[in-house]
Design a protein around this motif. Structure first.
Motif, short mmCIF file in Angstrom:
data_model
loop_
_atom_site.label_atom_id
_atom_site.label_comp_id
_atom_site.label_asym_id
_atom_site.label_seq_id
_atom_site.Cartn_x
_atom_site.Cartn_y
_atom_site.Cartn_z
N PHE A 192 0.85 -1.18 0.00
CA PHE A 192 0.00 0.00 0.00
C PHE A 192 0.89 1.23 0.00
CE2 PHE A 192 -2.66 -3.22 2.04
CZ PHE A 192 -3.83 -3.08 1.31
N PRO A 193 0.35 2.39 -0.37
CA PRO A 193 1.18 3.59 -0.32
C PRO A 193 1.43 4.06 1.12
CG PRO A 193 -1.02 4.14 -1.07
CD PRO A 193 -0.96 2.66 -0.98
N GLY A 194 2.60 4.67 1.32
CA GLY A 194 2.90 5.37 2.56
C GLY A 194 2.79 4.53 3.81
N LYS A 195 2.10 5.06 4.81
CA LYS A 195 2.11 4.43 6.13
C LYS A 195 1.28 3.15 6.17
CE LYS A 195 -1.81 6.93 8.06
NZ LYS A 195 -2.34 7.69 9.19
N TYR A 196 0.51 2.87 5.13
CA TYR A 196 -0.31 1.65 5.11
C TYR A 196 0.49 0.45 4.60
CZ TYR A 196 -3.86 5.18 5.68
OH TYR A 196 -4.58 6.24 6.14
N PHE A 197 1.72 0.72 4.19
CA PHE A 197 2.58 -0.33 3.65
C PHE A 197 2.83 -1.40 4.72
CE2 PHE A 197 6.58 -2.16 2.18
CZ PHE A 197 6.36 -2.24 0.82
N ASP A 198 2.58 -2.67 4.34
CA ASP A 198 2.78 -3.77 5.29
C ASP A 198 4.12 -4.43 4.98
OD1 ASP A 198 2.78 -6.11 6.71
OD2 ASP A 198 0.63 -6.49 6.42
N TYR A 199 5.15 -4.03 5.75
CA TYR A 199 6.51 -4.41 5.40
C TYR A 199 6.71 -5.93 5.40
CZ TYR A 199 11.44 -3.65 4.72
OH TYR A 199 12.70 -3.63 4.17
N HIS A 244 8.12 1.77 1.09
CA HIS A 244 6.83 2.46 1.12
C HIS A 244 6.92 3.84 0.48
CE1 HIS A 244 8.94 3.74 4.69
NE2 HIS A 244 8.15 4.78 4.79
N ILE A 245 8.13 4.44 0.48
CA ILE A 245 8.30 5.74 -0.19
C ILE A 245 8.20 5.55 -1.69
CG2 ILE A 245 9.83 7.71 -0.55
CD1 ILE A 245 8.91 7.62 2.26
N PHE A 246 8.89 4.52 -2.19
CA PHE A 246 8.81 4.26 -3.63
C PHE A 246 7.36 4.00 -4.04
CE2 PHE A 246 8.44 1.28 -7.15
CZ PHE A 246 9.08 1.99 -8.14
#
Lengths: 179, 230
Positions: free
Chosen positions: B135-142, B161-163
């Motif tokens: 997901f974009p930004g802070k919703y990215f599930d690493y 998540h920045i990319f």
């Protein structure tokens, strides 16, 4: 009696006709073919390992494709020259925008160094744990950490030595490396 | 519009506005306005392109590690689809210039069809990413994204998540433009079916065409930068 009508400084005889260049259909087919060939080319080249040259190659091909679209599909080749002027001046201003921003970002590290500018680093953790530092202190700390790490696993993953010296990017790098 | 003289001057087309001296002047004014609008479009997208270049310049490994998760084939299909739609759009304008109304309608249907295919492919790309926690930004599930990357023999580096924030913003804004394109293309399709356009009057077809080509131009740069470049 009719008064003379002017358009773009030239007298117009026929005020109800539009005089536009009509390209033959074959020209459009050729342009489409060329665009497909160029797309295939970038796609194929992307699998070859060109290293840093791949950006240059991809951009040259993209500009070639953009030129074809603008000249033939958007009629700029046959159009009023003023439209070309509007389009190209936009491109020039985009160039200025890119150039100056990247100049600024590229030289910022050195300026921070010279002026001893203070900034905050958080090492990828919460900002409440961030530390106030300046470029000289921070680089010294990075160097010390890298050396300590290199000594630590001297048997050698060779990873720590490579990761540290690049001062710009690594401040917030590697938030939570996946296990 | 009946003229008392059999050989009187030909009347201008039905959409000629009285404050213009000539039909060509009216067409030229509309087109210049369109070009100025396109200039603002280019400037808007240039900010996002610059964001991409900055992220790339500062975090090259992060960009290279993340972009491997994008499907080159899906992006390639969409490039071909969009180039084809640009071609059919140019053919629609040409049909209007030569007064071939069925040709305008046919080519506009094909253009809208390609635009819809583009959005369907984008839908599958986006849902494919979402299903792996990308997901974009802070919703990215690493964790999930890293597991997905490992499955495909890639490694996430740094702050992916920045990319993906840049990726979703750029392709998302472009997708919004494609949707807007579908709406205006449908509008001129309806007008073409009513027989509004011909060699004397095709300004709306031409200006919607210019807009559509700019959407194509943006994708011509997005595709190699996001999907291909190493």
């Amino acid at each position: 009696m009719t008064t003379k009508t002017f358009l773009h400084g030239k007298p117009i005889d026929d005020v109800v006709e539009v005089h536009e260049h009509v390209s033959p259909a074959a020209a459009y087919y050729k342009v489409l073919g060329a665009l497909f060939v160029l797309t295939g080319l970038t796609y194929a080249v992307s699998f070859a390992d060109l290293g840093p040259a791949s950006l240059t190659v991809a951009m040259v091909v993209a500009f070639a494709k953009a030129t074809l679209v603008a000249m033939y599909f958007m009629h700029l080749k046959y159009d009023d020259r003023f439209h070309v002027f509007v389009f190209l001046s936009t491109v020039i201003f985009v160039g200025i925008f890119f150039l100056f921003t990247l100049f600024d970002l590229g030289s910022r590290t050195r300026l921070n160094e010279e002026q001893g500018t203070f900034f905050r680093v958080n090492n990828g953790k919460d900002w409440s744990e961030s530390q106030r530092t300046n470029m000289a202190e921070w680089q010294a700390k990075q160097k010390a950490e890298a050396e300590a790490k290199a000594k630590g696993d001297a048997k050698g993953e060779g990873k720590a030595a490579g990761a540290a010296p690049d001062a710009k990017g690594d401040a917030a790098k590697a938030p939570a490396k996946a296990p | 519009m009946s003229s008392t003289h059999a050989h009187g001057p030909k009347p201008p087309h039905a959409f000629f506005q009285h404050h213009y001296d000539t039909v060509e002047q009216q067409a030229g004014a509309a087109k210049l306005g369109m070009w100025v609008f396109l200039a603002t479009e280019i400037l808007m997208f240039s900010g996002l392109f610059l964001a991409y270049f900055i992220v790339r310049a500062f975090y090259p490994e992060m960009v290279l590690g993340s972009h491997e998760l994008l499907s080159k084939t899906m992006g390639g299909i969409n490039t071909v689809v969009l180039l084809t739609s640009s071609f059919t759009m140019a053919m629609a304008v040409r049909s209007a210039q030569v007064g071939d109304t069925p040709g305008i309608v046919r080519n506009l249907y094909m253009t809208i069809g390609c635009a819809l295919i583009f959005m369907v492919v984008k839908y599958f790309e986006y849902t494919g990413k979402f299903s792996h926690g990308i997901f974009p930004g802070k919703y990215f599930d690493y964790e999930r994204a890293a597991a997905y990357a490992a499955e495909h023999g890639h490694e996430l580096v740094g702050m992916p998540h920045i990319f993906f924030g840049v990726y979703f913003t750029m392709t998302g804004l472009h997708g919004v433009h494609v949707l807007a394109g579908i709406i205006v293309l449908t509008w001129i399709l309806r007008r073409a079916q009513k027989g509004h356009f011909g060699p004397q009057y095709f300004t709306p077809v031409e200006n919607v065409g210019l807009y559509w080509h700019i959407v194509d131009l943006v994708w011509i740069f997005l595709f190699p930068l996001l999907y291909l470049v190493k």
